[in-house]
Design an enzyme around this catalytic site. Structure first.
Site, short mmCIF file in Angstrom:
data_model
loop_
_atom_site.label_atom_id
_atom_site.label_comp_id
_atom_site.label_asym_id
_atom_site.label_seq_id
_atom_site.Cartn_x
_atom_site.Cartn_y
_atom_site.Cartn_z
N ASP B 12 21.19 12.71 39.02
CA ASP B 12 22.23 11.72 38.71
C ASP B 12 21.94 11.05 37.38
OD1 ASP B 12 24.59 10.36 39.26
OD2 ASP B 12 23.53 8.64 40.09
N HIS B 203 22.69 4.37 47.72
CA HIS B 203 22.72 4.76 46.31
C HIS B 203 23.44 3.67 45.53
CE1 HIS B 203 22.93 7.82 43.03
NE2 HIS B 203 24.07 7.21 42.74
N HIS B 205 24.27 1.52 41.87
CA HIS B 205 24.29 1.42 40.41
C HIS B 205 24.27 -0.06 40.04
CE1 HIS B 205 25.34 5.65 39.12
NE2 HIS B 205 25.21 5.72 40.42
N CYS B 239 28.01 8.55 36.43
CA CYS B 239 28.86 9.62 36.95
C CYS B 239 29.84 10.00 35.85
CB CYS B 239 29.60 9.17 38.20
SG CYS B 239 30.79 10.41 38.79
N ASN B 248 22.19 3.82 37.13
CA ASN B 248 21.52 3.71 38.41
C ASN B 248 20.55 2.54 38.34
OD1 ASN B 248 21.77 6.33 40.30
ND2 ASN B 248 21.95 6.97 38.18
#
Lengths: 300, 300
Positions: B12, B203, B205, B239, B248
């Site tokens: 990622d 997950h 960010h 992304c 992230n």
């Protein structure tokens, strides 16, 4: 639920920047902050201009402040500073007592005990003059020179400050951005016993990306005693005498977090968003606040 | 208390960067991550190289992975990706189902229902092949195209995923960094009913500076069911199909927060710190992680 946000960009923000912002630009910043709905603004620092040249125009800034609606705060470290604050007719004084002797010497040239003694004199005179007073315990979460600061040390400093002169507000500052929420909870418990019934204010830096978690934790702890949170538009600021103490939490990012969490602050985030790029231009570098880049969500 | 950290920078992280990092540099990064003690690493994405050129060397990276001690994860979106993951002999597959139809179309060319159907086929075959499986519900905290995502929508998607094929782990992703801790608590409660007994992974960010508060909240919720947290060395990543989804949470900053909060992760932060400047050089810009700049506290 309501949380009060205290804006510190004109003081703690600008005093740590290499660029010196001129008085009209400071007043334009302050005007936008007030227009957004911020009702307590730490606008100036009455410290020695040789030590902090960014604050050399404190009297000129104070003279230009719009008097309506906002409670204006000046930071002072000694009686000379208080004299200037009184002459400038601010509404509140914020007096810093550093929790460790080494950092206290570097910051204001005296040890912690002498800082508390100074607070006693300043606090008594300020109250007599009708000013609201805050005593801020700096480096309460850690010291750049002495390392970890024990909760017992903070307890003693806090108790001694309150015994020396009862302030209208007690602030606990993570001056160098090392704290985590577990410390916020522990220090809140300490304040609840050592400064019982005195409103609590918190000052967080995001130096290690823990500042926003700390701020939300402090807000979540607000109960019978009101809680205020310091923040700085754009996330500018730090401390010139603490290495790597960059980055207050950004007002707009804090407001996003608080509003999305169900808190009411009375401040309009959208009015603040243009400040990030304006400050970036004034200071010559991108500011650390992220909301202005990422945008509100859901999009307005 | 123990929290498991899943490293996602090679996948990622790198897939959202303009710079294409070559295979030896990726493997050098991965070697440092493993040396620091990270035991689950999302190393590659088996997606179309035309769509994500940063991952075009997935097979070469997988072939170079040291096999001992680490469980290697590959992201897959369809059965073609699973075929590649099986051929590359990763240990786990992470299958993404996007919670909103619009974002699902942009990300993987199908609506959410078709994504769940794909997961059913991938999950069944992966399990038969002996791979551990994770189904990740992306955009669970908000969608860049549809805006707010209702908890009810996430509940339905999660329930449908689990009914379609029981995964070894369920992940909830704040793909665009809009969530706050109250949402983490609400979604954890949803997962506790709709994915009962299935380990939970998160997950986050840090796009709007809420990521670390969210991560600590998720860790604090860990009880009988284990919790894993994704993070990315240096805080790189995002992304490519979600606007402004940069950042992230940084592994080293997350570890500082967790360790100072009393959690054990088994990972050595100091080993990771040099990665921030190495990644800055490789990617041609400063990375958002802050601990490497500010330093550990107390200083080692």
């Amino acid at each position: 639920m309501t949380v009060s946000v205290v804006e510190v960009s004109p003081r703690d923000g600008l005093q740590n920047e290499a660029a010196i912002v001129d008085t009209p630009d400071k007043l334009a910043l302050i005007t936008t902050l007030a227009a957004a709905g911020l009702r307590r603004i730490e606008a100036v620092s009455f410290v020695h201009p040789g030590r902090v040249p960014q604050m050399a125009d404190a009297e000129a800034v104070a003279a230009g402040l719009p008097r309506a609606r906002v409670s204006w705060i000046g930071l002072v470290l000694n009686e000379r500073g208080l004299d200037r604050a009184l002459a400038a007719a601010v509404d509140e004084v914020n007096v810093v007592v550093v929790a460790t002797d080494t950092f206290s010497h570097r910051n204001q040239g005296v040890d912690t005990a002498a800082g508390i003694a100074a607070w006693a004199r300043i606090g008594a005179r300020a109250r007599e003059a009708g000013l609201r007073t805050t005593v801020t315990v700096a480096a309460a979460f850690g010291c750049p020179f002495e390392g970890a600061v024990s909760p017992e040390r903070v307890r003693t400093v806090l108790a001694d400050c309150v015994a020396a002169a009862a302030p209208d507000e007690v602030a606990l500052a993570d001056t160098i951005g090392v704290g985590v929420p577990a410390q916020v909870r522990a220090l809140a418990a300490t304040a609840a016993t050592e400064a019982r019934g005195i409103p609590l204010r918190w000052h967080f830096h995001n130096t290690r990306n823990t500042g926003y978690a700390n701020a939300l934790t402090a807000a979540d702890l607000a109960g019978a005693t009101p809680v205020a949170l310091d923040s700085s538009a754009g996330g500018i600021g730090g401390c010139p005498f603490a290495p790597a103490a960059t980055g207050n939490i950004a007002t707009e990012d804090l407001l996003y977090l608080l509003h999305q969490s169900g808190y009411d602050t009375g401040v309009d985030v959208e009015t603040l968003l243009p400040l990030a790029s304006r400050l970036s231009t004034l200071l010559g570098h991108e500011v650390p606040g992220q909301l202005a880049r990422a945008g509100l969500f859901p999009p307005a």
